[in-house]
Design a protein around this motif. Sequence first.
Motif, PDB file in Angstrom:
ATOM      1  N   ALA A 170      -6.875   3.536   1.564  1.00  0.00           N
ATOM      2  CA  ALA A 170      -6.777   3.961   2.961  1.00  0.00           C
ATOM      3  C   ALA A 170      -5.637   3.236   3.679  1.00  0.00           C
ATOM      4  O   ALA A 170      -4.921   3.834   4.492  1.00  0.00           O
ATOM      5  CB  ALA A 170      -8.107   3.705   3.670  1.00  0.00           C
ATOM      6  N   LEU A 171      -5.443   1.956   3.359  1.00  0.00           N
ATOM      7  CA  LEU A 171      -4.359   1.203   3.987  1.00  0.00           C
ATOM      8  C   LEU A 171      -2.994   1.707   3.525  1.00  0.00           C
ATOM      9  O   LEU A 171      -2.061   1.818   4.321  1.00  0.00           O
ATOM     10  CB  LEU A 171      -4.508  -0.292   3.672  1.00  0.00           C
ATOM     11  N   ILE A 172      -2.877   2.002   2.239  1.00  0.00           N
ATOM     12  CA  ILE A 172      -1.606   2.532   1.733  1.00  0.00           C
ATOM     13  C   ILE A 172      -1.309   3.882   2.375  1.00  0.00           C
ATOM     14  O   ILE A 172      -0.173   4.173   2.762  1.00  0.00           O
ATOM     15  CB  ILE A 172      -1.627   2.638   0.198  1.00  0.00           C
ATOM     16  N   LEU A 173      -2.356   4.711   2.509  1.00  0.00           N
ATOM     17  CA  LEU A 173      -2.187   6.011   3.169  1.00  0.00           C
ATOM     18  C   LEU A 173      -1.760   5.825   4.628  1.00  0.00           C
ATOM     19  O   LEU A 173      -0.898   6.566   5.136  1.00  0.00           O
ATOM     20  CB  LEU A 173      -3.490   6.807   3.094  1.00  0.00           C
ATOM     21  N   LYS A 174      -2.351   4.823   5.305  1.00  0.00           N
ATOM     22  CA  LYS A 174      -1.990   4.548   6.692  1.00  0.00           C
ATOM     23  C   LYS A 174      -0.518   4.147   6.789  1.00  0.00           C
ATOM     24  O   LYS A 174       0.216   4.626   7.664  1.00  0.00           O
ATOM     25  CB  LYS A 174      -2.875   3.422   7.240  1.00  0.00           C
ATOM     26  N   ILE A 175      -0.077   3.291   5.884  1.00  0.00           N
ATOM     27  CA  ILE A 175       1.330   2.874   5.871  1.00  0.00           C
ATOM     28  C   ILE A 175       2.237   4.075   5.674  1.00  0.00           C
ATOM     29  O   ILE A 175       3.245   4.242   6.367  1.00  0.00           O
ATOM     30  CB  ILE A 175       1.552   1.816   4.771  1.00  0.00           C
TER      31      ILE A 175
ATOM     32  N   GLN B  18       0.894   2.609  -4.539  1.00  0.00           N
ATOM     33  CA  GLN B  18      -0.316   3.369  -4.801  1.00  0.00           C
ATOM     34  C   GLN B  18      -0.483   3.644  -6.291  1.00  0.00           C
ATOM     35  O   GLN B  18      -1.570   3.464  -6.860  1.00  0.00           O
ATOM     36  CB  GLN B  18      -0.262   4.692  -4.036  1.00  0.00           C
ATOM     37  N   GLU B  19       0.601   4.034  -6.934  1.00  0.00           N
ATOM     38  CA  GLU B  19       0.553   4.350  -8.364  1.00  0.00           C
ATOM     39  C   GLU B  19       0.231   3.111  -9.198  1.00  0.00           C
ATOM     40  O   GLU B  19      -0.613   3.160 -10.097  1.00  0.00           O
ATOM     41  CB  GLU B  19       1.892   4.946  -8.811  1.00  0.00           C
ATOM     42  N   GLU B  20       0.873   2.002  -8.876  1.00  0.00           N
ATOM     43  CA  GLU B  20       0.641   0.772  -9.644  1.00  0.00           C
ATOM     44  C   GLU B  20      -0.774   0.249  -9.427  1.00  0.00           C
ATOM     45  O   GLU B  20      -1.434  -0.204 -10.370  1.00  0.00           O
ATOM     46  CB  GLU B  20       1.664  -0.289  -9.246  1.00  0.00           C
ATOM     47  N   SER B  21      -1.260   0.314  -8.196  1.00  0.00           N
ATOM     48  CA  SER B  21      -2.594  -0.197  -7.883  1.00  0.00           C
ATOM     49  C   SER B  21      -3.687   0.611  -8.559  1.00  0.00           C
ATOM     50  O   SER B  21      -4.788   0.098  -8.790  1.00  0.00           O
ATOM     51  CB  SER B  21      -2.813  -0.206  -6.365  1.00  0.00           C
ATOM     52  N   ALA B  22      -3.398   1.863  -8.866  1.00  0.00           N
ATOM     53  CA  ALA B  22      -4.392   2.728  -9.509  1.00  0.00           C
ATOM     54  C   ALA B  22      -4.479   2.499 -11.010  1.00  0.00           C
ATOM     55  O   ALA B  22      -5.389   3.025 -11.668  1.00  0.00           O
ATOM     56  CB  ALA B  22      -4.061   4.195  -9.224  1.00  0.00           C
ATOM     57  N   GLN B  23      -3.550   1.699 -11.567  1.00  0.00           N
ATOM     58  CA  GLN B  23      -3.576   1.432 -13.004  1.00  0.00           C
ATOM     59  C   GLN B  23      -4.785   0.575 -13.374  1.00  0.00           C
ATOM     60  O   GLN B  23      -5.284  -0.205 -12.564  1.00  0.00           O
ATOM     61  CB  GLN B  23      -2.297   0.708 -13.435  1.00  0.00           C
TER      62      GLN B  23
ATOM     63  N   PRO C 139      -3.139  -3.309 -13.190  1.00  0.00           N
ATOM     64  CA  PRO C 139      -1.906  -3.306 -12.388  1.00  0.00           C
ATOM     65  C   PRO C 139      -1.134  -4.607 -12.539  1.00  0.00           C
ATOM     66  O   PRO C 139      -1.718  -5.677 -12.729  1.00  0.00           O
ATOM     67  CB  PRO C 139      -2.418  -3.119 -10.955  1.00  0.00           C
ATOM     68  N   ARG C 140       0.171  -4.491 -12.463  1.00  0.00           N
ATOM     69  CA  ARG C 140       1.038  -5.666 -12.557  1.00  0.00           C
ATOM     70  C   ARG C 140       1.126  -6.301 -11.167  1.00  0.00           C
ATOM     71  O   ARG C 140       1.778  -5.778 -10.275  1.00  0.00           O
ATOM     72  CB  ARG C 140       2.415  -5.252 -13.061  1.00  0.00           C
ATOM     73  N   ARG C 141       0.472  -7.428 -11.013  1.00  0.00           N
ATOM     74  CA  ARG C 141       0.371  -8.051  -9.689  1.00  0.00           C
ATOM     75  C   ARG C 141       1.744  -8.458  -9.154  1.00  0.00           C
ATOM     76  O   ARG C 141       2.005  -8.348  -7.964  1.00  0.00           O
ATOM     77  CB  ARG C 141      -0.567  -9.258  -9.748  1.00  0.00           C
ATOM     78  N   PHE C 142       2.622  -8.922 -10.041  1.00  0.00           N
ATOM     79  CA  PHE C 142       3.942  -9.335  -9.569  1.00  0.00           C
ATOM     80  C   PHE C 142       4.677  -8.159  -8.918  1.00  0.00           C
ATOM     81  O   PHE C 142       5.391  -8.314  -7.923  1.00  0.00           O
ATOM     82  CB  PHE C 142       4.774  -9.920 -10.717  1.00  0.00           C
ATOM     83  N   LEU C 143       4.485  -6.955  -9.486  1.00  0.00           N
ATOM     84  CA  LEU C 143       5.124  -5.775  -8.926  1.00  0.00           C
ATOM     85  C   LEU C 143       4.469  -5.383  -7.609  1.00  0.00           C
ATOM     86  O   LEU C 143       5.162  -5.034  -6.632  1.00  0.00           O
ATOM     87  CB  LEU C 143       5.056  -4.619  -9.931  1.00  0.00           C
ATOM     88  N   GLN C 144       3.145  -5.433  -7.564  1.00  0.00           N
ATOM     89  CA  GLN C 144       2.442  -5.136  -6.317  1.00  0.00           C
ATOM     90  C   GLN C 144       2.910  -6.058  -5.186  1.00  0.00           C
ATOM     91  O   GLN C 144       3.153  -5.618  -4.062  1.00  0.00           O
ATOM     92  CB  GLN C 144       0.930  -5.282  -6.509  1.00  0.00           C
ATOM     93  N   LEU C 145       3.035  -7.352  -5.488  1.00  0.00           N
ATOM     94  CA  LEU C 145       3.454  -8.313  -4.470  1.00  0.00           C
ATOM     95  C   LEU C 145       4.882  -8.041  -3.998  1.00  0.00           C
ATOM     96  O   LEU C 145       5.190  -8.146  -2.815  1.00  0.00           O
ATOM     97  CB  LEU C 145       3.335  -9.739  -5.010  1.00  0.00           C
TER      98      LEU C 145
END
Length: 291
Positions: A224-229, A254-259, A262-268
């Motif tokens: 929901a937060l990613i959608l809001k952004i 969104q794509e990475e978080s759904a894995q 997920p690769r946290r370094f990429l998310q950050l």
Amino acid sequence: MSVLKEKILQSAIRLFTEQGYQATSIQDIADDCSIAKGSLYKHFSSKEELYISILERRQRDMIDAVDRIRKMQLPKRETYLEELAYQFDFYVEHGYYISRDHNELPPVNNDKIENVLSMMRRSMFLYYQDMLTRQYGADIDQWKWDATALLNGLIREYTFHLLFGFMPIDKKELALFIAERMDDLVEGLKKRSASPLLIDEHMTEYSHVDLNGLYASREGRRDALILKISSIIPDIAVPNQRKKELSEVAAMLQEESAQEQPRRFLQLALLRDLESESELAFYANQLLPLI
């Protein structure tokens, strides 16, 4: 969540703690936020809804913290000890409900609030059972309800002494002490082949609580937060090329978080790019504990 809604929540937490729920009015909270009462009602329909939102925020904070502990990928025993120790950190900071001084009890004669509190208590009970099951496995199956009741009692009793006795007990030492007493309990139950006192038929009210659903809601809040952004990006004051880049960053997050892993370094890295824009920083910061 908007900046104003967050401000209202924080004001309500402080005033409920200082003055008590009954003595705090919606007007008091609106005045504290320097807004009209009507503006507050656009976000919360009543003082009751505000109180429930605070309780739900507390539970989300607990769930998110536990999730962070599990993501540390410590050995099973260390995870168990870290989760136990966090219970005392949480309750010392927040108290049982809102006030750490316990001057603020939940409102009486309010069925809606009592139902929320009751559901939260059952959820915590099942969370403690999940902790024991992860630690002891099949050894605890026969006595899962009794063992959970005893663990719950230990946590509540020692929390009481920490909160109101102001005893200087190290929380890590306390977690170890309780873990070792639970070890003794499980070994004693196995040795004596004791019959359980609490059985499934006695605990049917807990069958309506979906512990997995509590953790799944974390993903829902993240999405929901990613959608809001994503919805805000077209309206921020940056060139169109930057808007395109930010939209791609949000989609990648969104794509990475759904894995599954997920690769946290990429998310950050993606989050840092989003929070560099002032209009997105508030929501990006809320995302941090959810990844």
